[in-house]
Write a protein that holds these residues in place. Structure first.
Motif, PDB file in Angstrom:
ATOM      1  N   SER A   1     -28.141  24.490 -13.876  1.00 36.26           N
ATOM      2  CA  SER A   1     -28.482  23.186 -13.326  1.00 36.26           C
ATOM      3  C   SER A   1     -28.518  22.154 -14.448  1.00 36.26           C
ATOM      4  CB  SER A   1     -29.859  23.232 -12.655  1.00 36.26           C
ATOM      5  OG  SER A   1     -30.249  21.935 -12.263  1.00 36.26           O
ATOM      6  N   ASP A   2     -28.019  20.978 -14.137  1.00 37.18           N
ATOM      7  CA  ASP A   2     -28.102  19.891 -15.116  1.00 37.18           C
ATOM      8  C   ASP A   2     -29.090  18.821 -14.674  1.00 37.18           C
ATOM      9  OD1 ASP A   2     -26.674  18.705 -13.045  1.00 37.18           O
ATOM     10  OD2 ASP A   2     -25.202  17.762 -14.364  1.00 37.18           O
ATOM     11  N   TRP A   3     -29.900  19.134 -13.655  1.00 37.49           N
ATOM     12  CA  TRP A   3     -30.844  18.147 -13.123  1.00 37.49           C
ATOM     13  C   TRP A   3     -31.754  17.592 -14.207  1.00 37.49           C
ATOM     14  CZ3 TRP A   3     -36.231  19.199 -11.146  1.00 37.49           C
ATOM     15  CH2 TRP A   3     -36.787  18.053 -10.556  1.00 37.49           C
TER      16      TRP A   3
ATOM     17  N   THR B   1     -31.364  17.228 -17.392  1.00 34.70           N
ATOM     18  CA  THR B   1     -30.709  16.320 -18.334  1.00 34.70           C
ATOM     19  C   THR B   1     -30.048  15.139 -17.625  1.00 34.70           C
ATOM     20  OG1 THR B   1     -28.730  17.717 -18.323  1.00 34.70           O
ATOM     21  CG2 THR B   1     -30.315  18.075 -20.096  1.00 34.70           C
ATOM     22  N   ARG B   2     -29.595  15.364 -16.408  1.00 34.09           N
ATOM     23  CA  ARG B   2     -28.925  14.310 -15.629  1.00 34.09           C
ATOM     24  C   ARG B   2     -29.919  13.297 -15.079  1.00 34.09           C
ATOM     25  NH1 ARG B   2     -28.463  15.046 -10.346  1.00 34.09           N
ATOM     26  NH2 ARG B   2     -28.479  17.313 -10.581  1.00 34.09           N
ATOM     27  N   GLU B   3     -31.101  13.776 -14.683  1.00 30.84           N
ATOM     28  CA  GLU B   3     -32.108  12.913 -14.049  1.00 30.84           C
ATOM     29  C   GLU B   3     -33.491  13.128 -14.662  1.00 30.84           C
ATOM     30  OE1 GLU B   3     -31.482  10.600 -11.936  1.00 30.84           O
ATOM     31  OE2 GLU B   3     -29.480  11.109 -11.217  1.00 30.84           O
TER      32      GLU B   3
ATOM     33  N   GLU C   1     -30.370  19.363  -6.516  1.00 31.69           N
ATOM     34  CA  GLU C   1     -29.016  19.911  -6.637  1.00 31.69           C
ATOM     35  C   GLU C   1     -28.066  19.370  -5.573  1.00 31.69           C
ATOM     36  OE1 GLU C   1     -28.309  21.662  -9.328  1.00 31.69           O
ATOM     37  OE2 GLU C   1     -30.423  21.535  -9.874  1.00 31.69           O
TER      38      GLU C   1
END
Length: 96
Positions: free
Chosen positions: A66-68, A70-72, A20
């Motif tokens: 959190s978009d972790w 989908t982002r990573e 994050e």
């Protein structure tokens, strides 16, 4: 492998990724402790650790904001793979 060693390895892994960006913003070093506790429990468990399991823990603690994952997704895959290796190593050592 002792539980405190497992927890230390999981913490080091999560801190390395800082998913994050909270540590980079100056958050205290124990910022991810709740997530680390749950991920450590996965390592102590019997089930294979997948990216989905890691994402489930992460999303629960961050209330789905959190978009972790989908982002990573590659990072989530890497974290799951490292945790799975730790789980296997711990199990092998426990069998001795």
């Amino acid at each position: 492998m002792a539980d405190d060693q497992v927890a230390a390895a999981v913490r080091e892994l999560i801190d390395q990724y800082d998913p994050e960006g909270l540590l980079a913003m100056g958050a205290p070093e124990d910022e991810y402790d709740p997530e680390v506790r749950d991920l450590t429990a996965l390592v102590r468990g019997e089930d294979e650790i997948t990216a989905g399991a890691v994402g489930s823990v992460w999303n629960r603690w961050f209330n789905g904001v959190s978009d972790w994952c989908t982002r990573e997704p590659e990072q989530v895959d890497e974290v799951a793979a490292v945790l799975e290796r730790l789980r296997g190593r711990r199990q092998r050592l426990d069998l001795r």
